[in-house]
Structures are given as structure tokens and as C-alpha cells.
Scaffold this active site. Structure first.
Site, PDB file in Angstrom:
ATOM      1  N   ASP A  48       0.781  -1.226   0.034  1.00  0.00           N
ATOM      2  CA  ASP A  48       0.047   0.059  -0.052  1.00  0.00           C
ATOM      3  C   ASP A  48       0.875   1.327   0.084  1.00  0.00           C
ATOM      4  OD1 ASP A  48      -2.011  -1.924   0.355  1.00  0.00           O
ATOM      5  OD2 ASP A  48      -2.766  -1.211   2.349  1.00  0.00           O
ATOM      6  N   LYS A 100      -6.400  -5.539  -3.235  1.00  0.00           N
ATOM      7  CA  LYS A 100      -7.029  -6.225  -2.205  1.00  0.00           C
ATOM      8  C   LYS A 100      -8.172  -5.160  -1.763  1.00  0.00           C
ATOM      9  CE  LYS A 100      -3.827  -4.247   1.293  1.00  0.00           C
ATOM     10  NZ  LYS A 100      -4.289  -3.633   2.576  1.00  0.00           N
ATOM     11  N   CYS A 104      -2.543  -2.359   7.679  1.00  0.00           N
ATOM     12  CA  CYS A 104      -2.158  -3.471   6.896  1.00  0.00           C
ATOM     13  C   CYS A 104      -0.939  -4.100   6.951  1.00  0.00           C
ATOM     14  CB  CYS A 104      -2.325  -2.720   5.415  1.00  0.00           C
ATOM     15  SG  CYS A 104      -3.902  -2.195   5.171  1.00  0.00           S
TER      16      CYS A 104
END
Length: 184
Positions: A10, A86, A119
Site C-alpha cells: 500500500d 485487495k 495493513c
């Protein structure tokens, strides 16, 4: 040594100063992630990018097909580096991440990216539960200030608490410098 992969989690535009959800230290963390990315590419080790996108246009950040949801230019994937899309905190949930890793015989994951308290925590715990050996590069991860029950928690404290917890039971937690110097 078991095969390893760098997992770039990310590192996306919305987490940087001009984005919708800027993180404290995003630039410095991304710069350290680039150092790891360069080393893995030079060694011929696997690299997998994770890109989070919410499913609703009402999301606070990473909205579908937005500029903010794109990988940051510092860590853009090469053609031979998969990008796993995701929709949840856990990068393994409803994705093909595990299949990609297993297909290549990967046993050790080196994790960099954002956010430390979401995350990074999610992928590290899930990976350990799935039997992978995990190393988190703490200075290649970023987070933000949080608030709980009227208490403001500075990003540095959030980050330290999560790195400490991950280092206790789920991963080796080292700096980029330590990892690149051979402490793997």
C-alpha cells in the site's frame, strides 16, 4: 536460505502529503522501501506489490480507479512484479497473494509499506499464521496520529507499539540498514 520475497504494501498516492490520507513519515518510509526494492531487484529476488482499493466511491481514501489509489511513483512495479489488488486490511484475504508466493516457493517475506497499525500488522500476523517467516523493515513503514477515547496518540507511538508487538511474536523487526547489512 529459503526463498524470499519483498512485499510492498500500500505505498499509494493517498498516503503522501498531497493525498486524501497523509501519513507521518510517508516520504522517508518510501525512500527506505526503495532501497529494499533496489536490493531485491538486483539480487533477482521476488517482489510483490499490494494495492488497496476500497469498493465504494464514498471511501475516505483509495477510492476505486482514483489517482490516490495508484501505486506511488517511487515504487511502481516492473512488468515482472505482480500487483495484488485487495479490498481488506489482510492482504491474503480474498486475493491470490498466497498462490503467487507458493508458486515461487517463497518461505520468507520481507514487509514494507503502510499503515503500520493496519495493513502492515494485518499481513504480518496473517503471514506468520500461514507459516511464513516474516521480517518487517520498521523504517520502511509509516502510520498516522490516532485518537482513542479522547486520547491523542502520536504516530511515533502508534508505530512503536505495533512494531514492538509484531517483534514479540510474529516477525523479526529491523531497520533497512540492518537488513541490507545482512541481518536477515
Amino acid at each position: 536460505m529459503a526463498k524470499q520475497a519483498l512485499i510492498v504494501v500500500d505505498i499509494q498516492n493517498d498516503y503522501f502529503p498531497q493525498g486524501k490520507w497523509p501519513l507521518v513519515g510517508a516520504e522517508a518510509a518510501a525512500d527506505n522501501a526503495v532501497r529494499l526494492l533496489d536490493a531485491f531487484r538486483e539480487a533477482g529476488d521476488a517482489v510483490v506489490h499490494i494495492r488497496h482499493e476500497f469498493t465504494s466511491d464514498d471511501a475516505p481514501f483509495f477510492t476505486p480507479n482514483s489517482e490516490g489509489a495508484k501505486l506511488h511513483p517511487k515504487v511502481t512495479n516492473r512488468a515482472d512484479e505482480p500487483v495484488v489488488l485487495k479490498h481488506f486490511v489482510n492482504s491474503f484475504r480474498e486475493t491470490d497473494l498466497q498462490a503467487i508466493l507458493d508458486e515461487q516457493g517463497i518461505k520468507h517475506l520481507v514487509v514494507v509499506g503502510s499503515m503500520s497499525h493496519m495493513c502492515i500488522d494485518g499481513i504480518t500476523r496473517a503471514a506468520a499464521d500461514l507459516g511464513y517467516t516474516v521480517t518487517v523493515i520498521h523504517d520502511a513503514c509509516a502510520t498516522r496520529d490516532l485518537e482513542f477515547n479522547g486520547v491523542s496518540v502520536p504516530a511515533a507511538h502508534v508505530h512503536a507499539a505495533f512494531m514492538s508487538a509484531l517483534g514479540f511474536a510474529y516477525a523479526s523487526v529491523v531497520s533497512a540498514e540492518e537488513f541490507l547489512a545482512g541481518k536477515r
